[in-house]
Design an enzyme around this catalytic site. Sequence first.
Site, PDB file in Angstrom:
ATOM      1  N   SER A 119       0.840  -1.199   0.000  1.00 41.07           N
ATOM      2  CA  SER A 119       0.000   0.000   0.000  1.00 41.07           C
ATOM      3  C   SER A 119       0.878   1.254   0.000  1.00 41.07           C
ATOM      4  CB  SER A 119      -0.955   0.014   1.195  1.00 41.07           C
ATOM      5  OG  SER A 119      -0.234  -0.076   2.409  1.00 41.07           O
ATOM      6  N   TYR A 159      -1.909   9.141  15.073  1.00 47.47           N
ATOM      7  CA  TYR A 159      -0.824   8.213  14.752  1.00 47.47           C
ATOM      8  C   TYR A 159      -0.096   7.767  16.028  1.00 47.47           C
ATOM      9  CZ  TYR A 159       3.883   6.830  13.378  1.00 47.47           C
ATOM     10  OH  TYR A 159       5.076   6.163  13.267  1.00 47.47           O
ATOM     11  N   ALA A 180       0.569  22.453  12.394  1.00 48.44           N
ATOM     12  CA  ALA A 180      -0.196  22.161  13.617  1.00 48.44           C
ATOM     13  C   ALA A 180       0.360  20.920  14.315  1.00 48.44           C
ATOM     14  CB  ALA A 180      -1.660  21.942  13.284  1.00 48.44           C
TER      15      ALA A 180
HETATM   16  N1  UFG Z   1       9.468  20.740   8.249  1.00 48.83           N
HETATM   17  C1  UFG Z   1       9.561  21.942   7.558  1.00 48.83           C
HETATM   18  N2  UFG Z   1       9.224  21.947   6.235  1.00 48.83           N
HETATM   19  C2  UFG Z   1       8.788  20.840   5.582  1.00 48.83           C
HETATM   20  C3  UFG Z   1       8.691  19.615   6.301  1.00 48.83           C
HETATM   21  C4  UFG Z   1       9.042  19.604   7.631  1.00 48.83           C
HETATM   22  O1  UFG Z   1       9.941  22.972   8.109  1.00 48.83           O
HETATM   23  O2  UFG Z   1       8.469  20.938   4.391  1.00 48.83           O
HETATM   24  C5  UFG Z   1       9.854  20.718   9.660  1.00 48.83           C
HETATM   25  C6  UFG Z   1       8.761  20.240  10.586  1.00 48.83           C
HETATM   26  O3  UFG Z   1       7.910  21.293  10.951  1.00 48.83           O
HETATM   27  C7  UFG Z   1       9.573  19.680  11.744  1.00 48.83           C
HETATM   28  C8  UFG Z   1      10.849  19.157  11.070  1.00 48.83           C
HETATM   29  O4  UFG Z   1      10.899  19.807   9.807  1.00 48.83           O
HETATM   30  O5  UFG Z   1       9.930  20.693  12.623  1.00 48.83           O
HETATM   31  C9  UFG Z   1      10.829  17.670  10.834  1.00 48.83           C
HETATM   32  O6  UFG Z   1       9.604  17.331  10.206  1.00 48.83           O
HETATM   33  P1  UFG Z   1       9.321  15.878   9.614  1.00 48.83           P
HETATM   34  O7  UFG Z   1       7.969  15.904   8.993  1.00 48.83           O
HETATM   35  O8  UFG Z   1      10.479  15.439   8.782  1.00 48.83           O
HETATM   36  O9  UFG Z   1       9.330  14.967  10.904  1.00 48.83           O
HETATM   37  P2  UFG Z   1       8.450  15.089  12.226  1.00 48.83           P
HETATM   38  O10 UFG Z   1       9.386  15.508  13.302  1.00 48.83           O
HETATM   39  O11 UFG Z   1       7.222  15.861  12.068  1.00 48.83           O
HETATM   40  O12 UFG Z   1       7.961  13.606  12.316  1.00 48.83           O
HETATM   41  C10 UFG Z   1       8.715  12.582  12.894  1.00 48.83           C
HETATM   42  C11 UFG Z   1       8.326  11.242  12.324  1.00 48.83           C
HETATM   43  C12 UFG Z   1       6.882  10.947  12.620  1.00 48.83           C
HETATM   44  C13 UFG Z   1       6.628  11.086  14.082  1.00 48.83           C
HETATM   45  C14 UFG Z   1       7.077  12.449  14.535  1.00 48.83           C
HETATM   46  C15 UFG Z   1       6.912  12.662  16.003  1.00 48.83           C
HETATM   47  O13 UFG Z   1       8.535  11.245  10.942  1.00 48.83           O
HETATM   48  O14 UFG Z   1       6.582   9.635  12.220  1.00 48.83           O
HETATM   49  O15 UFG Z   1       8.450  12.617  14.237  1.00 48.83           O
HETATM   50  O16 UFG Z   1       7.717  11.804  16.691  1.00 48.83           O
HETATM   51  F1  UFG Z   1       5.325  10.961  14.340  1.00 48.83           F
END
Ligand code: UFG
Length: 321
Positions: A36, A140, A279
């Site tokens: 998937s 999640y 968010a």
């Molecule tokens: N970010 C940006 N621009 C983008 C994408 C991300 O500034 O286009 C920032 C986000 O706001 C965050 C950081 O980059 O501050 C990292 O973001 P990611 O989406 O790469 O990763 P996350 O920290 O949001 O997510 C990770 C895991 C998830 C998990 C989460 C919380 O990928 O599976 O940590 O533990 F749920």
Amino acid sequence: NALKLVVTGGAGYVGSVCTARLVEAGHQVTVVDDLSTGHADAVHPDARFIEGDAAEVAGSLLREGFDGVLHFAAKSLVGESMTAPSKYWEGNVVTSLRLLEAMQEHGTPRLVFSSTAATYGEPEQSPIPESAPTRPTNTYGATKLAIDHAITSFAGAHGLAAVSLRYFNVAGAYGAFGERHATETHLIPLVLQVASGDRERIQIFGDDYPTPDHTAIRDYIHVVDLADAHLLALKHATAGQHRIYNLGNGTGFSVLEVIEACREVTGHSIPAAVAPRRAGDPSVLVAASDRAREELGWKPERTELTGIVRDAWEFTQARRG
Ligand code: UFG
């Protein structure tokens, strides 16, 4: 001593790298993946591959007699989990419960489960230890936490040897095995899309965080270090116990530092624009991984950000041909 293992989600990013490391360590691996979100050609050629659902297919497969299951198969988009929660309760919690029941029925002794830092939610302390309160801020994370609780019950009641690994921000690649999401939300692959010319600019989600450069800080762990923790977890899993370990590289990097590292590695200017906060994004998420170091003897070896980005970049370029 070679183990006979089932890997659910072995066609996905972390699952495919883990499968490769397990096969190379001499284990006999059967991958079950419904494709998937995974890719059939991401399954290591020396692993057996069965296309299908983790609960149904892996469940009945366990009849053959296996030493353990590594359960990676899951829905993992935070945003989608908020708008389509049923997909997450069904795909993550119900599927995992069926898998646990099948393991019990067929006497499969070991489980290594892909948990997440998202189980903690907005942290009170940094770095985050495993003893921190678990208050997920998205569906999640809530589903992954529910599964962790179910695993604890099964270990206590049925003697399962279980380990949950709470991943922080997984990054990097292992040769031909890397991140290939149809819906990409993660920072490093998105920045590398800009360097590849597939995206015009990267959006910086928030420049008003209480951090030194005002952008959010995350703990980027190299996928190979992460995979190797799974091999150690299999070795150290103890009957009747459910152990939980945080896995991070121990250092946080800001969004700006990540973009800068990508500029250095790719030689591309990588235009960036500040956008509103996303968010539910905490300002800082960094793991305390002392427990994994002490109890599993794990030590992340690929901790430099430029090295992590370089491996992801080489993977990206190789795929583009
Ligand atoms: N970010 C940006 N621009 C983008 C994408 C991300 O500034 O286009 C920032 C986000 O706001 C965050 C950081 O980059 O501050 C990292 O973001 P990611 O989406 O790469 O990763 P996350 O920290 O949001 O997510 C990770 C895991 C998830 C998990 C989460 C919380 O990928 O599976 O940590 O533990 F749920």
